[in-house]
Design an enzyme around this catalytic site. Structure first.
Site, PDB file in Angstrom:
ATOM      1  N   TRP A  67       0.862  -1.190   0.000  1.00 50.97           N
ATOM      2  CA  TRP A  67       0.000   0.000   0.000  1.00 50.97           C
ATOM      3  C   TRP A  67       0.895   1.236   0.000  1.00 50.97           C
ATOM      4  O   TRP A  67       2.055   1.173   0.418  1.00 50.97           O
ATOM      5  CB  TRP A  67      -0.930  -0.001   1.205  1.00 50.97           C
ATOM      6  N   GLU A  94       7.298   7.878  14.185  1.00 53.85           N
ATOM      7  CA  GLU A  94       7.529   7.260  12.877  1.00 53.85           C
ATOM      8  C   GLU A  94       8.433   8.123  12.002  1.00 53.85           C
ATOM      9  O   GLU A  94       9.257   7.602  11.243  1.00 53.85           O
ATOM     10  CB  GLU A  94       6.193   7.022  12.162  1.00 53.85           C
ATOM     11  N   GLU A 107       8.732   1.103   6.429  1.00 50.74           N
ATOM     12  CA  GLU A 107       8.377   1.949   7.571  1.00 50.74           C
ATOM     13  C   GLU A 107       8.196   3.410   7.151  1.00 50.74           C
ATOM     14  O   GLU A 107       7.407   4.140   7.759  1.00 50.74           O
ATOM     15  CB  GLU A 107       9.479   1.849   8.635  1.00 50.74           C
ATOM     16  N   HIS A 140       4.750   4.936   6.856  1.00 52.47           N
ATOM     17  CA  HIS A 140       3.921   5.194   8.032  1.00 52.47           C
ATOM     18  C   HIS A 140       3.913   6.676   8.383  1.00 52.47           C
ATOM     19  O   HIS A 140       2.853   7.286   8.556  1.00 52.47           O
ATOM     20  CB  HIS A 140       4.424   4.380   9.228  1.00 52.47           C
ATOM     21  N   GLU A 187       8.734  -3.242  17.865  1.00 48.00           N
ATOM     22  CA  GLU A 187       7.757  -3.496  16.808  1.00 48.00           C
ATOM     23  C   GLU A 187       6.421  -3.920  17.412  1.00 48.00           C
ATOM     24  O   GLU A 187       5.355  -3.518  16.930  1.00 48.00           O
ATOM     25  CB  GLU A 187       8.270  -4.567  15.846  1.00 48.00           C
ATOM     26  N   THR A 240       4.752  -0.725  18.854  1.00 48.49           N
ATOM     27  CA  THR A 240       4.116   0.135  17.859  1.00 48.49           C
ATOM     28  C   THR A 240       2.876  -0.535  17.265  1.00 48.49           C
ATOM     29  O   THR A 240       1.903   0.140  16.927  1.00 48.49           O
ATOM     30  CB  THR A 240       5.103   0.511  16.744  1.00 48.49           C
ATOM     31  N   ASP A 254       1.502  -3.625   9.373  1.00 55.31           N
ATOM     32  CA  ASP A 254       2.913  -3.613   8.976  1.00 55.31           C
ATOM     33  C   ASP A 254       3.816  -3.904  10.178  1.00 55.31           C
ATOM     34  O   ASP A 254       4.764  -4.686  10.095  1.00 55.31           O
ATOM     35  CB  ASP A 254       3.286  -2.239   8.411  1.00 55.31           C
ATOM     36  N   GLU A 255       3.527  -3.240  11.287  1.00 54.71           N
ATOM     37  CA  GLU A 255       4.357  -3.407  12.482  1.00 54.71           C
ATOM     38  C   GLU A 255       4.318  -4.857  12.967  1.00 54.71           C
ATOM     39  O   GLU A 255       5.332  -5.398  13.418  1.00 54.71           O
ATOM     40  CB  GLU A 255       3.884  -2.464  13.595  1.00 54.71           C
ATOM     41  N   HIS A 283       6.596  -6.928  10.784  1.00 53.83           N
ATOM     42  CA  HIS A 283       7.997  -6.668  11.115  1.00 53.83           C
ATOM     43  C   HIS A 283       8.369  -7.305  12.461  1.00 53.83           C
ATOM     44  O   HIS A 283       9.486  -7.802  12.633  1.00 53.83           O
ATOM     45  CB  HIS A 283       8.255  -5.164  11.158  1.00 53.83           C
TER      46      HIS A 283
END
Length: 396
Positions: free
Chosen positions: A95, A138, A176, A179, A229, A232, A261-262, A265
């Site tokens: 995205w 971020e 990242e 974000h 990670e 967040t 996403d976090e 990761h």
């Protein structure tokens, strides 16, 4: 309520420094929320000088890992390619911030912005304080890539190294980077915040840097990133939950997408530590104990806006009150990771390793007890102005 825990001493081992005395504070004492649990003092130099942001004053330790351990990480390059790089997404399948924001090239751009701003009016000021704080965290991404590239045996030696560790660091950074871009653009369009003050805070924070006390050791570094990670993931997940409760489903989608996403990761970093426990159980358990003894400091704990010497404390207090990131979350993350890595079942440990194992496995309940005591001593609520929202006061 912000919480600070006294350091819990643990005997040092061959991969950790001898504990150094902490320096005294020169201007104001910053109380960290439980997410930092950091005993380091903070000093502020002359705030009128633009390149004298707040800085940590604990004694810094570098390159504490012996050469044979560096070679161990270099030998894991093929393993990292097969097991860590798979957690990255191809750029064409990722995205992008523009997927969630008004399209400036469309004829309906003005109407889309108007709708965004109408939804934004329904959210309270304290929500924007935590959303801005998360965005600023971020946006300090250059600092985090720099930190990863201090780790011996896994750093990007050239800036374009083809080692799996270097490829991961660059690609992780690229993922990242979206974000902060997304949250920054949303906040710019919503009209609810003072973007210049936010931008100054970002510049101060990147200029301040960070020292999570990982000593150039990827053992410590990947334990730290595993924790962060997940932290967040929790924080962005909770801002999504609150946005949904306030009726802004689009913002909830934005925060939830970042949280996903976090989480991905987090899976990669926890897998690295899991591998280390397999090939070097004693050294890894000792490193987990060392990192937790020093406490996990939040990456943005040196945030400053040129006005509030206690900005991170105030931001953290609001996050705690709203349930975005709390003292309980710190203990929950530790408990989750200890279970995820099966630390209690690790075998082949030295005497010192078994002590470290006992310490780590018993730490979460101890933190919870200290949190309960701190909550019981909580002072009456007070307020503080936030430059991010044009100086309006918020309960902290």
């Amino acid at each position: 309520m912000a919480l600070k825990l006294n350091p819990i001493r643990f005997p040092s081992h061959k991969f950790s420094p001898i504990s150094a005395p902490q320096s005294t504070n020169l201007r104001s004492h910053r109380v960290f929320m439980a997410s930092t649990l950091n005993s380091a003092s903070i000093e502020f130099e002359n705030a009128k000088k633009p390149y004298f942001p707040p800085r940590e004053v604990h004694v810094q330790v570098t390159h504490s890992m012996p050469p044979q351990k560096i070679e161990l990480f270099k030998s894991l390059d093929d393993w990292a390619e097969k097991n860590i790089l798979v957690h990255l997404k191809p750029v064409e399948k990722c995205w992008q911030p523009s997927d969630f924001l008004p399209d400036p090239a469309s004829e309906g751009f003005d109407e889309q912005v108007k709708e965004l701003r109408e939804r934004a009016r329904e959210l309270p000021d304290d929500y924007y304080v935590v959303l801005v704080g998360d965005m600023i965290t971020e946006e300090a991404l250059p600092t985090y890539q720099t930190m990863l590239n201090t780790l011996d045996g896994v750093r990007d030696e050239t800036g374009a190294s083809l080692s799996s560790w270097a490829v991961w660091t660059r690609a992780w950074t690229a993922e990242e980077n979206r974000h902060g871009d997304l949250l920054n653009k949303y906040l710019y369009l919503c009209g609810r915040v003072d973007m210049k003050q936010i931008e100054k805070t970002i510049q101060y924070l990147i200029g301040s840097g960070m020292d999570p006390r990982t000593e150039n050791s990827p053992y410590l570094g990947f334990i730290y990133t595993s924790f962060q990670e997940r932290a967040t993931f929790i924080s962005h997940g909770n801002t999504a939950r609150l946005a949904k409760g306030y009726g802004d489903l689009k913002l909830a989608q934005i925060c939830g997408t970042i949280a996903a996403d976090e989480k991905r990761h987090e899976t990669a970093y926890t897998k690295i530590v899991e591998k280390l426990l397999e090939i070097d159980p004693d050294g890894t358990v000792l490193a987990i104990a060392d990192m937790m003894r020093k406490k996990i400091s939040m990456p943005a704990h040196l945030m400053y806006d040129g006005q509030d010497d206690n900005l991170f404390e105030h931001f953290s207090s609001v996050a705690q009150r709203l349930g975005v990131y709390t003292a309980k979350d710190y203990a929950d993350i530790l408990e989750f990771l200890v279970g995820r890595w099966d630390v209690e079942k690790v075998t082949g440990l030295s005497g010192e390793g078994r002590k470290a194992q006992d310490y780590v496995c018993g730490l979460a309940p101890r933190i919870r007890k200290l949190e309960e005591r701190a909550q019981g001593r909580a002072k009456q609520a007070s307020v503080a102005p936030f430059s991010w929202i044009f100086g309006r006061e918020i309960q902290v």
